[in-house]
Scaffold this motif. Structure first.
Motif, short mmCIF file in Angstrom:
data_model
loop_
_atom_site.label_atom_id
_atom_site.label_comp_id
_atom_site.label_asym_id
_atom_site.label_seq_id
_atom_site.Cartn_x
_atom_site.Cartn_y
_atom_site.Cartn_z
N VAL A 1 -6.00 0.57 -2.46
CA VAL A 1 -5.72 1.07 -1.11
C VAL A 1 -6.63 2.26 -0.81
CG1 VAL A 1 -4.03 2.35 0.25
CG2 VAL A 1 -3.35 0.28 -0.92
N GLY B 1 0.82 -1.21 0.00
CA GLY B 1 0.00 0.00 0.00
C GLY B 1 0.86 1.25 0.00
N TYR C 1 4.07 1.57 -0.92
CA TYR C 1 4.79 1.65 -2.20
C TYR C 1 3.86 2.17 -3.29
CZ TYR C 1 9.06 -0.87 -0.73
OH TYR C 1 10.23 -1.22 -0.14
N ALA C 2 2.62 1.68 -3.27
CA ALA C 2 1.67 2.06 -4.31
C ALA C 2 1.37 3.55 -4.22
CB ALA C 2 0.38 1.25 -4.15
N LEU C 3 1.20 4.08 -2.99
CA LEU C 3 0.89 5.50 -2.85
C LEU C 3 2.10 6.37 -3.20
CD1 LEU C 3 -1.31 5.36 0.37
CD2 LEU C 3 -2.05 6.03 -1.93
N LEU D 1 1.51 -1.69 -9.22
CA LEU D 1 1.49 -0.57 -8.27
C LEU D 1 0.26 0.31 -8.46
CD1 LEU D 1 5.29 0.33 -8.25
CD2 LEU D 1 3.93 -0.29 -6.24
N HIS E 1 4.32 5.51 -5.45
CA HIS E 1 4.31 5.43 -6.92
C HIS E 1 3.32 6.44 -7.49
CE1 HIS E 1 4.21 3.61 -10.94
NE2 HIS E 1 2.89 3.66 -10.84
N TRP F 1 -7.24 -8.07 -3.66
CA TRP F 1 -6.10 -7.47 -2.96
C TRP F 1 -5.07 -8.52 -2.58
CZ3 TRP F 1 -3.45 -3.30 -2.25
CH2 TRP F 1 -2.63 -3.14 -1.14
#
Lengths: 342, 450
Positions: free
Chosen positions: B34, A119, A121-123, B27, A125, B5
């Motif tokens: 998220v 989560g 890392y995704a944010l 990502l 990114h 997820w």
């Protein structure tokens, strides 16, 4: 006292999006006439844009690499990797992102750390991509992205925006020590506007922090908000007086999801928002309304014994910080209306 | 269409490359999920605890509550016990938000539990029911003796009830206890026996003798401790018969020989077979037998009055025999013996047996003739508050002297004096600012609670 705080408030803003006085001074010495100074400042700003863009595209590549190779080793290698990455981002003059990366180690304490880390890392990114495409973003969101990346915003420019006057309840505060500085967050809630605000101040460790916003008081004041899609951080532009208003009005458990959804829709990176909840019954691990709908507490909050003690199993008003992993209780008000810091 | 997820997390763990997924796409999907999850979280179900009972005691005045909060934060923390004791006696309760901090302290410090039972009110007991670390509070009396407390009350309420009944009518208390004895917990049995110390007489002897057959050592020992105060008791006679062989007159002195074994009869009479760490086993038995022998036995047996016995050399096992007598003087509250033993060796525990005026006097004499050291501070620590004028004067003189010559040595004595002097003295000790500050703090503290 206030003057001291103010001075340090400016020096201490590395990583919080304010101006950098040291750098400004260096520029002032370099340029002699006004025109030269402006040109030098422009050149400096352009240089910074370039460094940040390079830093963030390196971050993008790093994140893609991590996910391509697998994050299973993060528990072993994460601390060193993140340290190193955060340092490079500081060098790239992106202190906001650097701070987020430096705090990644917190997820390792949790049992479901792989999900939490993905989560985060995704944010990150999302933030790097958003900065790369900033020109295409609506202005408020672009400001949010720049603030999260760590571009400075001067007090003067904030104070120059239209202020919001209201009776502001001081509903919570928390001090956090970081690099020999105490960062004090004070959360406010506007009686008429219903707006939330957060005033951030810095004091060198060992000195008394700025006490101008006393918990439990209500001030009649103009607040100037930092720009962004979901503005929260603010400065007290002008104080008109102290209103004696008693415990603040609060919202209900059932209204919280819509409120948070609104915040996140505007600013997907938001990870903190103040809430004042009225008529909630504290439980061992959450705050429930009388129908039994409950908002969970953050795992690190533990059992809120002081809050439970004040409530005695009856509904109370509670101010809490919303975070993605649950609420952190800040303040409650006892039967006599007295304010109790939690 | 949307990847679950858990699958995204799995792919991220093993690596997007191995799953043939572009990492950027992974990502991006993760970011979307998220934010959507965070924004879409619905409240769960909460189980709020049942509400606490209403309070019956008034809240402590605001200034007193503020001071308590500061003390819990560390300011003059050593005076906390006096604050709690005073508030409990005034029958007031503390603000709810301070209760968790107090209950945490009580979990570590038994000495304040009885006060906590009184000052934390209904809210304290409600919290104790939610946190097992605080459950001890339920064993403390709560100042609310309801009807039928003996049948239904908490352990603490029942103890308070029995103690009150014992004061009014000793026989009724004993009979009440005897009727339901078998159903009581070992912890309650131990405490109930000690409550019989108040108004103890030979009428209690048959009951206590029977208690010596209890399964629990603590219960047996409590009964044995009381029976030694009754020289006519069967236990006293058995002890006398034993000790007669172990401690004897030899010429001008006394000779001691410890028991060869600790038999079942001795264990029944409260003698513990296993010595504490570092103690010689047979000496330990000897000490316990002496400690449980009525002191009235010794002058006849040894042909000497107590003050002579206390000063006599014994040779081998002297330490054990003396400790036995000391323990006996304390158990049997014998002032003659306490005085005689204190003359020979000033042990703090003995002072507790003496009447307050004499205790103060003897401590004052000791202070005058001794340098300030750990032993003196320990001795004085055994003299409860408030210290009489004579002792206070002697200690103050000592503090002033020591502050001049060895200031590093005065600290502990100053703090102890601060806790034990009459706080009204705060205006008369200005030559020792730290002492004046502590006394002033206590003076204000007690004013607020008045």
């Amino acid at each position: 006292m206030r003057r001291v705080t103010k001075r340090w408030g400016q020096v201490a803003t590395r990583g919080t999006g304010d101006a950098e006085p040291g750098r400004d001074r260096a520029i002032a010495i370099a340029g002699t006439d006004a025109g030269g100074r402006a040109a030098a400042r422009r050149a400096q700003a352009e240089q910074r844009e370039g460094r940040v863009a390079a830093g963030l595209s390196e971050l993008e590549r790093w994140l893609a690499d991590q996910v391509a190779q697998g994050i299973a080793q993060a528990r072993q290698t994460g601390l060193a990797d993140w340290d190193d990455l955060a340092r490079r981002l500081v060098d790239a003059q992106a202190p906001g992102v650097a701070g987020t990366v430096a705090r990644l180690s917190r997820v390792l304490h949790a049992e479901d750390w792989p999900g939490l880390l993905l989560g985060e890392y995704a944010l990150l990114h999302l933030l790097a991509v958003a900065h790369r495409r900033a020109a295409a973003l609506p202005e408020p969101l672009r400001q949010t992205v720049r603030a999260r990346v760590g571009f400075p915003v001067t007090r003067e420019s904030v104070l120059a925006t239209a202020a919001v006057r209201d009776h502001w309840d001081v509903v919570g505060s928390r001090d956090e020590e970081q690099e020999r500085l105490v960062a004090r967050r004070v959360w406010l809630a506007g009686r008429t506007t219903g707006r939330a605000a957060m005033v951030l101040s810095f004091t060198p460790a060992g000195q008394p922090p700025d006490a101008s916003l006393a918990l439990g008081t209500t001030i009649d004041a103009d607040l100037a908000f930092y720009p962004g899609a979901s503005p929260l951080r603010a400065l007290v532009a002008e104080r008109y007086g102290l209103a004696d208003a008693g415990p603040p009005p609060g919202t209900t458990v059932s209204r919280v999801p819509a409120l948070i959804a609104e915040v996140l829709t505007a600013d997907p990176w938001a990870d903190s928002w103040p809430l004042v909840l009225a008529g909630v019954v504290p439980c061992l691990d959450g705050l429930a309304d009388e129908e039994g709908n409950a908002l969970p507490l953050h795992p690190s909050a533990g059992v809120p014994w002081r809050l439970l003690a004040v409530s005695g199993g009856r509904p109370v008003t509670v101010a809490a910080e919303w975070t993605p992993r649950g609420l952190l209780p800040l303040t409650t008000w006892d039967e006599e209306g007295g304010v109790v810091r939690l | 269409m949307t990847v679950p997820w858990e699958e995204l997390v799995c792919a991220a763990l093993v690596g997007a490359d191995r799953r043939g997924v572009p990492p950027e796409s992974l990502l991006e999907q993760a970011a979307e999920q998220v934010v959507r999850t965070r924004a879409g979280r619905r409240p769960g179900r909460g189980g709020p605890p049942a509400p606490a009972a209403a309070e019956t005691l008034p809240l402590v005045p605001g200034a007193a509550a503020d001071r308590l909060a500061r003390m819990l934060g560390g300011e003059q923390g050593r005076l906390l016990t006096e604050w709690l004791e005073t508030a409990a006696a005034r029958r007031v309760r503390v603000p709810a938000e301070l209760i968790p901090g107090l209950l945490d302290l009580g979990a570590r410090d038994r000495s304040i539990r009885a006060y906590l039972g009184a000052v934390t009110g209904a809210r304290g007991r409600w919290l104790a029911g939610l946190n097992s670390a605080w459950a001890y509070l339920l064993a403390e009396p709560a100042h609310v003796p309801p009807d039928e407390v003996w049948q239904l009350g908490t352990s603490g309420d029942r103890r308070a009830f029995l103690a009150a009944l014992r004061r009014r009518d000793p026989a009724a208390a004993r009979d009440l206890l005897a009727r339901g004895w078998g159903a009581e917990t070992p912890e309650d049995r131990t405490v109930f026996v000690t409550i019989l110390a108040d108004g103890l007489g030979m009428a209690d002897e048959p009951f206590l003798e029977a208690v010596l057959d209890d399964r629990r050592r603590e219960v047996r020992q409590a009964a044995a401790d009381l029976l030694t105060r009754l020289p006519e008791s069967r236990l006293a006679r058995r002890m006398t018969a034993r000790v007669r062989r172990f401690v004897t007159r030899r010429g001008a002195g006394v000779r001691a020989e410890p028991p060869a074994a600790c038999d079942a009869a001795m264990e029944r009479d409260g003698v513990r077979a296993r010595p504490p760490a570092g103690m010689e086993t047979r000496g330990w038995w000897l000490q316990q037998v002496v400690a449980h022998t009525p002191l009235s036995f010794w002058p006849g047996h040894l042909g000497m009055p107590p003050d002579e016995i206390a000063g006599t050399r014994i040779g081998e096992w002297e330490r054990e025999v003396r400790m036995g007598w000391t323990r006996a003087a304390i158990l049997q509250r014998d002032t003659t013996w306490a005085r005689a033993l204190f003359e020979a060796e000033p042990l703090t525990d003995l002072l507790a047996v003496l009447p307050p005026e004499e205790r103060s006097q003897r401590a004052a004499e000791l202070v005058a003739g001794h340098p300030v050291d750990g032993q003196m501070v320990m001795m004085l620590g055994g003299v409860p508050r408030p210290w009489g004028p004579r002792l206070a004067k002697a200690v103050l003189k000592k503090i002033v002297e020591t502050t001049r010559t060895q200031p590093w040595n005065a600290g502990e004595l100053v703090r102890l004096a601060g806790e034990r002097f009459d706080p009204a003295m705060h205006t008369r000790v200005v030559e020792v600012p730290e002492l004046a500050a502590i006394l002033r703090f206590r003076f204000d503290m007690l004013e607020e609670l008045a």
